[in-house]
Design a protein around this motif. Sequence first.
Motif, mmCIF file in Angstrom:
data_model
loop_
_atom_site.group_PDB
_atom_site.id
_atom_site.type_symbol
_atom_site.label_atom_id
_atom_site.label_comp_id
_atom_site.label_asym_id
_atom_site.label_seq_id
_atom_site.Cartn_x
_atom_site.Cartn_y
_atom_site.Cartn_z
ATOM 1 N N VAL A 207 0.832 -1.201 0.000
ATOM 2 C CA VAL A 207 0.000 0.000 0.000
ATOM 3 C C VAL A 207 0.869 1.254 0.000
ATOM 4 C CG1 VAL A 207 -1.747 1.335 1.260
ATOM 5 C CG2 VAL A 207 -1.872 -1.177 1.227
ATOM 6 N N LEU A 208 0.568 2.177 -0.901
ATOM 7 C CA LEU A 208 1.124 3.530 -0.879
ATOM 8 C C LEU A 208 -0.027 4.466 -0.560
ATOM 9 C CD1 LEU A 208 3.358 5.611 -1.300
ATOM 10 C CD2 LEU A 208 2.869 5.550 -3.759
ATOM 11 N N LEU A 209 0.095 5.168 0.568
ATOM 12 C CA LEU A 209 -1.031 5.883 1.156
ATOM 13 C C LEU A 209 -0.767 7.371 1.286
ATOM 14 C CD1 LEU A 209 -3.758 5.718 2.848
ATOM 15 C CD2 LEU A 209 -2.297 5.361 4.847
ATOM 16 N N VAL A 210 -1.723 8.180 0.827
ATOM 17 C CA VAL A 210 -1.784 9.599 1.172
ATOM 18 C C VAL A 210 -2.997 9.767 2.070
ATOM 19 C CG1 VAL A 210 -2.389 11.893 0.295
ATOM 20 C CG2 VAL A 210 -0.578 10.583 -0.797
ATOM 21 N N GLU A 211 -2.808 10.366 3.241
ATOM 22 C CA GLU A 211 -3.875 10.419 4.227
ATOM 23 C C GLU A 211 -3.825 11.733 4.992
ATOM 24 O OE1 GLU A 211 -6.790 10.220 6.615
ATOM 25 O OE2 GLU A 211 -6.584 8.704 5.048
ATOM 26 N N GLN A 212 -4.997 12.408 5.095
ATOM 27 C CA GLN A 212 -5.068 13.695 5.783
ATOM 28 C C GLN A 212 -4.798 13.559 7.275
ATOM 29 O OE1 GLN A 212 -9.022 15.294 5.626
ATOM 30 N NE2 GLN A 212 -10.013 13.348 6.104
ATOM 31 N N ASN A 213 -5.157 12.416 7.861
ATOM 32 C CA ASN A 213 -4.871 12.160 9.270
ATOM 33 C C ASN A 213 -3.435 11.652 9.383
ATOM 34 O OD1 ASN A 213 -7.642 12.516 10.587
ATOM 35 N ND2 ASN A 213 -8.093 11.113 8.890
ATOM 36 N N ALA A 214 -2.494 12.610 9.328
ATOM 37 C CA ALA A 214 -1.084 12.251 9.202
ATOM 38 C C ALA A 214 -0.590 11.400 10.365
ATOM 39 C CB ALA A 214 -0.239 13.518 9.080
ATOM 40 N N ILE A 215 -0.974 11.732 11.582
ATOM 41 C CA ILE A 215 -0.484 10.988 12.741
ATOM 42 C C ILE A 215 -0.963 9.542 12.682
ATOM 43 C CG2 ILE A 215 -0.436 10.846 15.252
ATOM 44 C CD1 ILE A 215 1.061 13.249 14.032
ATOM 45 N N GLU A 216 -2.234 9.335 12.318
ATOM 46 C CA GLU A 216 -2.762 7.978 12.199
ATOM 47 C C GLU A 216 -2.083 7.230 11.059
ATOM 48 O OE1 GLU A 216 -4.996 6.257 14.176
ATOM 49 O OE2 GLU A 216 -4.475 7.956 15.450
ATOM 50 N N ALA A 217 -1.834 7.933 9.949
ATOM 51 C CA ALA A 217 -1.168 7.303 8.812
ATOM 52 C C ALA A 217 0.233 6.845 9.197
ATOM 53 C CB ALA A 217 -1.104 8.276 7.643
ATOM 54 N N MET A 218 0.950 7.693 9.936
ATOM 55 C CA MET A 218 2.302 7.334 10.345
ATOM 56 C C MET A 218 2.297 6.173 11.329
ATOM 57 S SD MET A 218 4.244 11.031 10.571
ATOM 58 C CE MET A 218 3.106 11.722 11.770
ATOM 59 N N ARG A 219 1.260 6.110 12.151
ATOM 60 C CA ARG A 219 1.157 5.047 13.146
ATOM 61 C C ARG A 219 1.074 3.670 12.496
ATOM 62 N NH1 ARG A 219 -2.965 2.221 14.874
ATOM 63 N NH2 ARG A 219 -4.479 3.519 13.772
ATOM 64 N N LEU A 220 0.395 3.567 11.378
ATOM 65 C CA LEU A 220 0.217 2.254 10.750
ATOM 66 C C LEU A 220 1.214 1.975 9.624
ATOM 67 C CD1 LEU A 220 -1.414 2.750 7.835
ATOM 68 C CD2 LEU A 220 -3.311 3.108 9.379
ATOM 69 N N SER A 221 2.095 2.934 9.336
ATOM 70 C CA SER A 221 3.007 2.797 8.199
ATOM 71 C C SER A 221 4.352 2.204 8.589
ATOM 72 C CB SER A 221 3.245 4.166 7.545
ATOM 73 O OG SER A 221 2.058 4.666 6.988
#
Length: 255
Positions: A207-221
């Motif tokens: 998965v390559l993800l762009v996500e407005q909820n940056a903190i949540e995106a970083m948490r699962l990346s």
Amino acid sequence: MTHSGPIIHPTGLIERPVEPLLKVSGLSVSYGRIRAVDAVDLAVEPGRIVSLVGSNGAGKTTTLMALSGLLPLAAGRIVFAGEDITGLAPELRVSHGIAHVPERRRVFAGMSVRENLALGAYSRGDATEIAGDIERLTQLFPILGKRMHQAAGTLSGGEQQMLAIARGLMSRPQLLIMDEPTMGLAPQMIDLILDTVLEIRKLGTTVLLVEQNAIEAMRLSDHVYIMRLGRIVHEDSGANIDTERVKAFYMGVDA
């Protein structure tokens, strides 16, 4: 991040470097005289979730569209699964194993859920396997199974996002590109969609993800790239990323 050489463990065993599934070098995109994305380098290893984060206007969506072939490059090279796909048409990138779930969902409102899913498999000819995939996706998204003959335009925003993701998975991609999958959704639906991203990775899709909820995106990346004004300005593993540094970049401050 991709390692440059073999890693020797204390046991004496040698772990060979993992070749990126996607490797982007010097990617640049222009809108007229405006350079929207400038000399972007990034790599996505197989089986990982990689996030591209940054403030509005940073160039994230433009980057994803260029990777999918929806925008021409001003410069740069895109290598996917060891093959140079820089000049490949968007539909051929799908058949090579790249699926793009665009921002704002963009389902076909007048078509049923099943018809939308079938469109996601347009590059395939295996009708029996397609039917089986639709059945399996209703296990990942049970609500879609209950809405199969309903017009996509009558679904809630969260249900439409599930449909958009499921439609992308219907091409059996190696890489699923997701652009702002939680945009405009209620908090409980945001959690559900982000949990689904983890499930997709568990099922073997990168998965390559762009996500407005940056903190949540970083948490699962597994790995995070920070983008500002069309450039990658910082990168690190998801476990090591400094959220304060990310906030500084969002505010336009060099950290």
